[in-house]
Enzyme design. Sequence first.
Site, PDB file in Angstrom:
ATOM      1  N   GLY A  19       0.807  -1.159  -0.158  1.00 53.58           N
ATOM      2  CA  GLY A  19      -0.087   0.058  -0.067  1.00 53.58           C
ATOM      3  C   GLY A  19       0.793   1.110  -0.031  1.00 53.58           C
ATOM      4  N   ASN A 104      -2.627 -11.052  -1.194  1.00 53.47           N
ATOM      5  CA  ASN A 104      -2.219 -12.188  -1.679  1.00 53.47           C
ATOM      6  C   ASN A 104      -3.548 -13.235  -1.723  1.00 53.47           C
ATOM      7  OD1 ASN A 104       0.322 -12.213  -2.308  1.00 53.47           O
ATOM      8  ND2 ASN A 104       0.717 -12.146   0.046  1.00 53.47           N
ATOM      9  N   LYS A 183       0.153 -17.103  -9.366  1.00 57.08           N
ATOM     10  CA  LYS A 183       0.757 -16.321  -8.392  1.00 57.08           C
ATOM     11  C   LYS A 183       0.669 -16.999  -6.938  1.00 57.08           C
ATOM     12  CE  LYS A 183       2.537 -12.834  -6.186  1.00 57.08           C
ATOM     13  NZ  LYS A 183       1.462 -11.799  -5.706  1.00 57.08           N
ATOM     14  N   ASN A 187       3.681 -17.980  -4.276  1.00 61.50           N
ATOM     15  CA  ASN A 187       3.407 -17.411  -2.846  1.00 61.50           C
ATOM     16  C   ASN A 187       3.640 -18.932  -2.132  1.00 61.50           C
ATOM     17  OD1 ASN A 187       3.606 -14.843  -2.909  1.00 61.50           O
ATOM     18  ND2 ASN A 187       1.371 -14.786  -3.342  1.00 61.50           N
ATOM     19  N   SER A 253       6.587 -11.015   2.099  1.00 58.98           N
ATOM     20  CA  SER A 253       5.760 -10.375   3.093  1.00 58.98           C
ATOM     21  C   SER A 253       5.921 -11.269   4.505  1.00 58.98           C
ATOM     22  CB  SER A 253       4.377 -10.275   2.485  1.00 58.98           C
ATOM     23  OG  SER A 253       3.930 -11.397   2.226  1.00 58.98           O
TER      24      SER A 253
END
Length: 310
Positions: A19, A104, A183, A187, A253
């Site tokens: 963000g 995610n 994706k 992850n 993350s």
Amino acid sequence: MTGPSDRKTIAIVGLGSIGGIIAGLLRAVDRHDVIACVRRPLDRLTVERAEGTVEVPLRALTDPAEVTPVDWVLLSTKAQDTESSAPWLQRLCGPRTRVAVLQNGIGHAERLAPLVGAATVVPTIVYYNGERLAPDRVRFRRAGEHEFAVADDTDGRAFEGLLDGTAMRVRRSADFTTLAWRKLLLNAVANPITALTLQRQAVFRRADVKALCHAILEEAANVGRADGAQLAPDEAELMLATLLTYPPDAGTSMYFDRVAGRPFEADALTGAIVAAGERHGVPTPLNGLLLTLLRATSDGLRDAAQAERR
């Protein structure tokens, strides 16, 4: 030049690594009115990037009572913090609001629908790498040919237009499900392995780690195919090769959350694969094992943080 009718009001909920970057880059081009919805006040934001550092003033609000419905909400909290964003979403969302989900996982529209009323949910896939260096400073790294992917529909095109001028590249696709699963596959190994080993992406250069990741990816790809994703027979090899193109010193993350002592989004990533496997009757022993370890680690971080606050 942006005319009055083109200028939108954008609220960014969650000013972490993802963000913070989009807030800074949108604010820098000044095509729209941007506000940040945050826990702690700040008035400036710095984005470090290869093309040069961007430093901008930023309007940040800390109380949901201060906001009214906007044209766009960019929801960039961690998936596990979505419920805590409800007071903001209730005030920011109206019938003409679009909520772009910069999180995610999969199933964005279904997960957000109860929280946004009549607003339209716009799922996105985020590809860029972000690192929060301080509450008012983030680092932006490109991680591929695009920074976002969206569905090739009216809402996806509107999101792409919202980012005009920011140098954020958006891919539109008629098969968003397949892109979302690809994706998620990345992850499914990048985040858990870096978090559990407490190592950045250099860890994927180890032969034993690569072999483990390949097995995890094979299992997850079988689940994705059952869920409707058009994945290649050698999808695991392709995803592992993509993973190895990322800088060895890049984090994830989940890694940054572990280092900071924060709980992380195990259920939105590995948990989504295990849950989809259960729905479709596809065994997920490796991902199930990974999920158990991730939940235990994340719960331990949560319990330790709560104990410190007592």
